[in-house]
Design a protein around this motif. Structure first.
Motif, PDB file in Angstrom:
ATOM      1  N   MET A 208       0.855  -1.179   0.000  1.00 34.10           N
ATOM      2  CA  MET A 208       0.000   0.000   0.000  1.00 34.10           C
ATOM      3  C   MET A 208       0.893   1.232   0.000  1.00 34.10           C
ATOM      4  SD  MET A 208      -1.384  -0.420   3.923  1.00 34.10           S
ATOM      5  CE  MET A 208      -2.396   1.042   3.911  1.00 34.10           C
ATOM      6  N   VAL A 209       0.359   2.282  -0.574  1.00 37.43           N
ATOM      7  CA  VAL A 209       1.088   3.540  -0.654  1.00 37.43           C
ATOM      8  C   VAL A 209       0.085   4.664  -0.444  1.00 37.43           C
ATOM      9  CG1 VAL A 209       0.828   3.648  -3.157  1.00 37.43           C
ATOM     10  CG2 VAL A 209       2.628   4.965  -2.056  1.00 37.43           C
ATOM     11  N   ALA A 210       0.509   5.697   0.285  1.00 36.28           N
ATOM     12  CA  ALA A 210      -0.349   6.851   0.548  1.00 36.28           C
ATOM     13  C   ALA A 210       0.284   8.074  -0.098  1.00 36.28           C
ATOM     14  CB  ALA A 210      -0.511   7.065   2.051  1.00 36.28           C
ATOM     15  N   TYR A 211      -0.553   9.023  -0.486  1.00 39.85           N
ATOM     16  CA  TYR A 211      -0.039  10.185  -1.204  1.00 39.85           C
ATOM     17  C   TYR A 211      -1.071  11.300  -1.136  1.00 39.85           C
ATOM     18  CZ  TYR A 211      -3.125   8.071  -4.655  1.00 39.85           C
ATOM     19  OH  TYR A 211      -4.208   7.516  -5.268  1.00 39.85           O
ATOM     20  N   VAL A 233      -3.989  -5.361  -4.428  1.00 40.41           N
ATOM     21  CA  VAL A 233      -4.430  -6.718  -4.103  1.00 40.41           C
ATOM     22  C   VAL A 233      -4.580  -7.494  -5.405  1.00 40.41           C
ATOM     23  CG1 VAL A 233      -6.184  -8.127  -3.004  1.00 40.41           C
ATOM     24  CG2 VAL A 233      -5.643  -5.874  -2.074  1.00 40.41           C
ATOM     25  N   GLU A 234      -3.776  -8.537  -5.572  1.00 40.43           N
ATOM     26  CA  GLU A 234      -3.768  -9.328  -6.805  1.00 40.43           C
ATOM     27  C   GLU A 234      -3.574  -8.411  -8.013  1.00 40.43           C
ATOM     28  OE1 GLU A 234      -7.329 -11.711  -6.615  1.00 40.43           O
ATOM     29  OE2 GLU A 234      -6.309 -13.271  -5.468  1.00 40.43           O
ATOM     30  N   ASP A 235      -4.545  -8.325  -8.911  1.00 42.37           N
ATOM     31  CA  ASP A 235      -4.394  -7.442 -10.065  1.00 42.37           C
ATOM     32  C   ASP A 235      -5.313  -6.226  -9.973  1.00 42.37           C
ATOM     33  OD1 ASP A 235      -6.747  -8.771 -10.324  1.00 42.37           O
ATOM     34  OD2 ASP A 235      -6.555  -9.161 -12.473  1.00 42.37           O
ATOM     35  N   SER A 236      -5.782  -5.917  -8.757  1.00 45.20           N
ATOM     36  CA  SER A 236      -6.682  -4.777  -8.550  1.00 45.20           C
ATOM     37  C   SER A 236      -6.013  -3.738  -7.655  1.00 45.20           C
ATOM     38  CB  SER A 236      -7.995  -5.228  -7.909  1.00 45.20           C
ATOM     39  OG  SER A 236      -8.665  -6.146  -8.739  1.00 45.20           O
ATOM     40  N   LEU A 237      -6.487  -2.515  -7.801  1.00 43.41           N
ATOM     41  CA  LEU A 237      -5.989  -1.418  -6.986  1.00 43.41           C
ATOM     42  C   LEU A 237      -7.171  -0.775  -6.273  1.00 43.41           C
ATOM     43  CD1 LEU A 237      -3.276   0.072  -6.412  1.00 43.41           C
ATOM     44  CD2 LEU A 237      -4.034   1.798  -8.051  1.00 43.41           C
ATOM     45  N   ASP A 246     -12.716   3.258  -4.245  1.00 44.34           N
ATOM     46  CA  ASP A 246     -12.837   2.844  -5.637  1.00 44.34           C
ATOM     47  C   ASP A 246     -11.932   1.647  -5.906  1.00 44.34           C
ATOM     48  OD1 ASP A 246     -14.492   5.088  -6.040  1.00 44.34           O
ATOM     49  OD2 ASP A 246     -12.728   6.357  -6.350  1.00 44.34           O
ATOM     50  N   VAL A 247     -12.440   0.693  -6.651  1.00 43.24           N
ATOM     51  CA  VAL A 247     -11.666  -0.485  -7.038  1.00 43.24           C
ATOM     52  C   VAL A 247     -11.386  -0.398  -8.529  1.00 43.24           C
ATOM     53  CG1 VAL A 247     -11.579  -2.991  -7.114  1.00 43.24           C
ATOM     54  CG2 VAL A 247     -12.751  -1.845  -5.223  1.00 43.24           C
ATOM     55  N   HIS A 248     -10.105  -0.504  -8.888  1.00 39.46           N
ATOM     56  CA  HIS A 248      -9.698  -0.396 -10.290  1.00 39.46           C
ATOM     57  C   HIS A 248      -9.063  -1.719 -10.723  1.00 39.46           C
ATOM     58  CE1 HIS A 248     -10.237   4.013 -10.222  1.00 39.46           C
ATOM     59  NE2 HIS A 248      -9.824   3.894  -8.963  1.00 39.46           N
ATOM     60  N   ASP A 249      -9.627  -2.313 -11.753  1.00 39.20           N
ATOM     61  CA  ASP A 249      -9.049  -3.522 -12.342  1.00 39.20           C
ATOM     62  C   ASP A 249      -8.017  -3.067 -13.372  1.00 39.20           C
ATOM     63  OD1 ASP A 249      -8.401  -5.948 -13.331  1.00 39.20           O
ATOM     64  OD2 ASP A 249     -10.418  -6.505 -13.978  1.00 39.20           O
ATOM     65  N   ARG A 258       4.735  -4.920  -7.544  1.00 40.79           N
ATOM     66  CA  ARG A 258       5.176  -3.718  -6.836  1.00 40.79           C
ATOM     67  C   ARG A 258       4.513  -2.517  -7.490  1.00 40.79           C
ATOM     68  NH1 ARG A 258       7.629  -3.561  -2.029  1.00 40.79           N
ATOM     69  NH2 ARG A 258       8.993  -5.261  -2.718  1.00 40.79           N
ATOM     70  N   ILE A 259       4.178  -1.501  -6.704  1.00 38.47           N
ATOM     71  CA  ILE A 259       3.602  -0.265  -7.241  1.00 38.47           C
ATOM     72  C   ILE A 259       4.387   0.918  -6.704  1.00 38.47           C
ATOM     73  CG2 ILE A 259       1.277  -1.209  -7.467  1.00 38.47           C
ATOM     74  CD1 ILE A 259       0.504   0.325  -4.941  1.00 38.47           C
ATOM     75  N   ALA A 260       4.349   2.022  -7.462  1.00 39.05           N
ATOM     76  CA  ALA A 260       4.978   3.273  -7.035  1.00 39.05           C
ATOM     77  C   ALA A 260       4.170   4.429  -7.582  1.00 39.05           C
ATOM     78  CB  ALA A 260       6.424   3.348  -7.524  1.00 39.05           C
ATOM     79  N   VAL A 261       4.047   5.469  -6.793  1.00 38.63           N
ATOM     80  CA  VAL A 261       3.277   6.648  -7.178  1.00 38.63           C
ATOM     81  C   VAL A 261       4.205   7.850  -7.150  1.00 38.63           C
ATOM     82  CG1 VAL A 261       1.324   8.135  -6.617  1.00 38.63           C
ATOM     83  CG2 VAL A 261       1.156   5.680  -6.252  1.00 38.63           C
ATOM     84  N   LEU A 262       4.118   8.686  -8.160  1.00 35.92           N
ATOM     85  CA  LEU A 262       4.895   9.913  -8.206  1.00 35.92           C
ATOM     86  C   LEU A 262       4.494  10.797  -7.029  1.00 35.92           C
ATOM     87  CD1 LEU A 262       7.003  11.019 -10.222  1.00 35.92           C
ATOM     88  CD2 LEU A 262       5.166  12.387 -11.230  1.00 35.92           C
ATOM     89  N   PRO A 263       5.432  11.532  -6.431  1.00 34.33           N
ATOM     90  CA  PRO A 263       5.086  12.358  -5.257  1.00 34.33           C
ATOM     91  C   PRO A 263       3.904  13.284  -5.466  1.00 34.33           C
ATOM     92  CG  PRO A 263       7.455  12.222  -5.461  1.00 34.33           C
ATOM     93  CD  PRO A 263       6.892  11.526  -6.670  1.00 34.33           C
ATOM     94  N   ASN A 264       3.714  13.805  -6.689  1.00 29.58           N
ATOM     95  CA  ASN A 264       2.551  14.672  -6.916  1.00 29.58           C
ATOM     96  C   ASN A 264       1.322  13.887  -7.371  1.00 29.58           C
ATOM     97  OD1 ASN A 264       3.012  14.018  -9.568  1.00 29.58           O
ATOM     98  ND2 ASN A 264       3.511  16.094 -10.227  1.00 29.58           N
ATOM     99  N   SER A 265       1.415  12.558  -7.342  1.00 27.42           N
ATOM    100  CA  SER A 265       0.322  11.625  -7.618  1.00 27.42           C
ATOM    101  C   SER A 265      -0.178  11.672  -9.053  1.00 27.42           C
ATOM    102  CB  SER A 265      -0.859  11.858  -6.658  1.00 27.42           C
ATOM    103  OG  SER A 265      -1.582  13.023  -7.000  1.00 27.42           O
ATOM    104  N   SER A 266       0.575  12.239  -9.975  1.00 25.24           N
ATOM    105  CA  SER A 266       0.113  12.330 -11.362  1.00 25.24           C
ATOM    106  C   SER A 266       0.424  11.076 -12.166  1.00 25.24           C
ATOM    107  CB  SER A 266       0.734  13.553 -12.044  1.00 25.24           C
ATOM    108  OG  SER A 266       2.151  13.422 -12.092  1.00 25.24           O
TER     109      SER A 266
END
Length: 885
Positions: A208-211, A233-237, A246-249, A258-266
């Motif tokens: 999990m990641v928060a931003y 979770v598996e192949d969903s976010l 919101d659940v995104h397939d 692994r996931i990573a989010v840009l600091p400005n969340s774009s």
């Protein structure tokens, strides 16, 4: 002398250059392969602790948990022995409301408790729990962000979020509970009552990641959401914020690795278990890019240990000691940053760069800015590059310098701006100097050149160079400096105890230095435990005397919390604001000193604060002693007690053996007290102190001083009257006497025809005859019984004469009745005046003749002239008397 071009260190990726350079050789002795690392952003400190999942040889190092804090150069700042439970995660957070707030190390343990430490390893008083649910179940997953924390509990899969660690308020995200429980079902061992081993069924939870959401990749357009937590979770976010879940397939080729989010969340980057790297840009569809790396023995590729963004156009992946960078576009280009010696490395994401921390060195990888690329780019003919070459040729006495300047032509301002921009973004001091020299050289060829930007850049580079030095070790870039702001940098320097440098920078930049000096003073107090209090106070005052706005109360509060109460009291003497002095003095138990300061300030609110504080302590004797110290305090105390706590005031009078003041208090209470001890309101009997009882108390107090005999006698008579009126009510059966005065009671008796009781009240309480006559006449007149008035006048000669009868009749417009009593007035002049009042001018004239009053006769003659023929003719004697000139 020429300075080497940085281009030989550049590496190109998808038409953009990246520069990796060494910042410091680390002086620590840390094996990163066996430690967990948390590095603060913007060149902040580094915290390490042993990874309890790794095996260590006994004797090689201590097995006791320890958190060590280092600066960016590897110099140890603090050493925190850990005894508070198993560490789940730890990271650096911002402890203030601004970007330059204090960097605090937040440590989350397995029972949900969160502890905060400053850079010096001192635990902050603020310690909180993420909730009872978390304490009971434990933490399944967690993530920190700039100022907050999010966790998922093991059993109920509850997401709990606090958006501020300095003002914690953990909130359960109820709207996400059903979704999380559906996608993260409970393991079978939990259903059977066995203890969870920390793994989710099928290891579905990837991370999990928060931003903070500026441009949210998870929604079609930015809708004002302020923060979000993304759970893979598996192949969903699953994207959760304060209102939505919101659940995104993601439609990946396999589960998320692994996931990573840009600091400005774009932007978001995702690696699947088959080794495919996916990118998602804000308001753009998901696209994929295959990573050409060995997949391992099976179909799944090993999950990277780290995935993070470098600026906004590339991502870095780390598998152990292998580090690669991939362009976030369709070029499919990859750079390999793996160390030849396979040294362990940890990557730290910055908004504009990535830091590489290994066992031996600290490096920075950042994209080359446009200004630097234009100046130093291979074969560049930009104005900035030509100006830089022109300076070198000029210093070498080469005529090509003039050729370069002619080529620049009207673009000299652009060339100067590029040189200044390249200098600001460069980390090499000699190259910075060279670039600024080129900019200065260019200014000589501008007729209306403004050098303000040049001066600002030079000052900024001096500041950045000072904080990047090895002994300070804050390797902040120019872009980070602009985000942090100069004031934020001053705060950071103060928090790491580089006060002198912070003060010099503040002076150079023309910024206020009070905050720096105050932080220095508080640190001085903390570290001067063994010195005499007067010595410390003298040192502090000597340094701070030129800062009139500085708060000594804050410094004194720190001294008190560190056990130096004597120093705290001394420091408060230099605090000019009483409102800041008094709360701390009361906290320290210095109530007498607090009251003195409050009275000196003249602020009645502060005096009330002190008195109420002492009162709440429950020591009445101490309160009374303090009240007697100052007349102002005494007056305010009496005023308060009269309005709110009269019993406290009585206790004060008793304790101080006063007589007159408590007598007056009892008398005031008697005026408002009910005449009966028990009164019935709405069928409910309420008990009160009777008026007679309070009057007796007042009389007793008055009698204690022989100078107050009159007051005591008056109170005794009031007691007798009160009792007598109650008896009168009982006899008459009329509850109309109790609240009456003596005169009112007599009037009531007369009006109701109870003349005997009226006469008895008169005689018992020795009312004067004249007063009684007036009372009775008015009372009878109020009933309209004029025959009774006349009979009363005939009983005996009135002690005050007949004038009271005349006045009452005139007041009630009974001229005919008044005439009866005017005729009985012995004084002719008064008779004439009273006849004139009732309009009987003829009788007035006759009385005037008898009185031989010329002035009165003149007034009557004028009245005759006004009335004319309407006036009856008087006898000749009266006319002559009136009209005689």
């Amino acid at each position: 002398m020429a300075v080497a071009s940085p281009t030989y260190e550049w590496q190109e990726l998808s038409s953009r250059f990246y520069h990796r350079r060494e910042l410091y050789e680390l002086s620590w002795d840390v094996d990163l392969e066996k430690h967990l690392v948390a590095a603060a952003g913007q060149g902040g400190p580094i915290a390490v602790t042993r990874d309890d999942r790794k095996i260590v040889l006994l004797g090689k190092s201590s097995t006791r948990p320890v958190i060590s804090i280092y600066n960016a150069a590897g110099r140890k700042l603090a050493h925190v022995p850990w005894t508070k439970g198993r560490i789940v995660s730890f990271d650096w957070v911002n402890g203030g409301a601004t970007a330059g707030g204090e960097q605090l190390l937040a440590v989350l343990v397995d029972d949900g408790e969160v502890y905060l430490y400053n850079v010096q390893g001192e635990q902050l008083p603020l310690q909180f729990s993420m909730g009872e649910e978390c304490a009971h179940e434990g933490v399944l997953a967690s993530c920190f962000w700039t100022s907050g924390l999010a966790i998922i509990t093991k059993i109920t899969r509850t997401l709990i979020v606090t958006t501020s660690l300095s003002l914690p308020n953990p909130v359960r995200m109820e709207h996400a509970a059903a979704t999380l429980q559906q996608l993260l079902p409970l393991p079978d061992n939990l259903h059977s009552g066995l203890e969870d081993d920390g793994k989710v069924d099928g290891e579905k939870l990837v991370g999990m990641v928060a931003y903070f959401q500026e441009n949210n990749f998870a929604v079609d357009e930015f809708d004002g959401r302020t923060w979000a937590v993304a759970v893979a979770v598996e192949d969903s976010l699953i994207v959760v914020d304060e209102l939505h879940c919101d659940v995104h397939d993601l439609n990946l080729d396999s589960f998320i690795s692994r996931i990573a989010v840009l600091p400005n969340s774009s932007r978001m980057a995702v690696v699947s278990k088959r080794g495919t790297l996916y990118f998602r840009m804000a308001e753009e569809p998901m696209r994929d890019l295959f990573l050409p790396f060995p997949l391992g023995e099976g179909e799944e590729s090993p999950s990277p240990d780290q995935l993070l963004w470098c600026a906004d156009d590339a991502v870095l992946l780390r598998w152990g000691t292998t580090v690669v960078m991939v362009a976030a576009d369709e070029s499919h280009e990859v750079l390999d940053f793996t160390e030849e010696d396979n040294e362990a490395v940890v990557l730290v994401q910055e908004p504009d760069s990535v830091r590489f921390i290994s066992n031996l060195k600290h490096e920075l990888l950042h994209p080359v800015d446009d200004s630097t690329a234009r100046v130093f780019g291979v074969g560049s003919t930009s104005p900035g590059a030509l100006l830089y070459d022109a300076l070198e040729d000029f210093e070498d006495r080469n005529v090509r310098s003039e050729t370069h300047l002619r080529s620049i032509g009207s673009q000299m301002q652009e060339a100067i701006s590029d040189c200044i921009g390249a200098a600001l973004n460069d980390l090499e001091i000699r190259r910075q100097q060279r670039l600024l020299r080129a900019a200065s050289y260019g200014h000589a060829f501008l007729a209306d050149a403004s050098v303000q930007s040049f001066r600002d850049a030079a000052l900024t580079l001096r500041v950045l160079g000072a904080v990047r030095r090895y002994d300070v070790a804050i390797p902040i870039t120019y872009a980070q400096y602009r985000t942090l702001t100069p004031n934020g940098l001053l705060e950071r320097l103060a928090y790491v105890h580089h006060h002198l440098l912070a003060l010099r920078i503040a002076t150079s930049l023309g910024l206020p230095s009070e905050h720096v000096l105050q932080h220095w003073a508080r640190a001085k107090v903390t570290r001067s435990q063994g010195l005499p209090a007067e010595t410390i106070r003298s040192q502090l005052v000597e340094r701070l005397q030129h800062c009139p706005g500085l708060s000594y109360a804050d410094i004194a509060e720190d001294a008190y919390h560190h056990g130096q109460q004597e120093l705290a009291v001394l420091l408060l003497e230099n605090e000019v604001r009483a409102a800041k002095q008094i709360p701390l003095l009361l906290t320290m138990g210095q109530d007498a000193e607090a009251l003195d300061r409050a009275v000196e300030s003249g602020d009645t609110d502060l005096v009330h604060v002190v008195l109420l504080h002492v009162k709440d302590q429950g020591n009445q004797q101490r309160l009374f002693e303090l009240v007697e110290r100052h007349f102002m305090a005494l007056q305010l105390f009496v005023q308060y007690c009269r309005a709110a706590e009269p019993d406290l005031l009585k206790a004060f009078y008793d304790a101080t053996q006063q007589t007159e003041a408590p007598a007056l208090l009892h008398l005031e209470e008697a005026f408002v007290a009910p005449p009966r001890p028990d009164i019935t309101v709405g069928g409910i009997t309420k008990h009160h102190g009777s008026r007679a009882h309070l009057l007796k108390l007042s009389a007793m107090r008055w009698s204690q001083n022989k100078d107050n005999i009159f007051q005591a006698k008056a109170c005794e008579e009031a007691v007798a009257l009160t009792n007598r009126l109650l008896e009168l009510e009982e006899k008459t059966g009329q509850p109309i006497f109790a609240d009456s005065s003596l005169a009112d009671a007599i009037r009531t008796c007369i009006v109701t025809g109870n003349h005997k009781q009226a006469q008895k009240l008169r005689s018992d309480f020795k009312m004067a005859d004249k007063q009684f006559y007036w009372l009775k006449i008015r009372s009878l007149a109020s009933t309209g019984d004029w025959s009774a008035v006349e009979a009363f006048a005939k009983e005996r000669k009135p002690p005050g004469g007949y004038m009271p009868f005349v006045e009452v009749c005139i007041e009630n417009d009974m001229a005919s009745e008044a005439a009866k009593y005017i005729a009985k007035l012995p004084d002719a002049r008064r008779r004439a005046e009273q006849y004139e009042r009732i309009g009987d001018l003829q009788s007035a004239a006759e009385a005037a003749v008898q009185a031989k009053d010329g002035e009165l006769a003149e007034r009557l003659r004028n009245a005759f002239d006004a009335l004319g023929s309407n006036l009856d003719r008087l006898g000749e004697r009266a006319v002559e008397a009136v009209r005689r000139p």
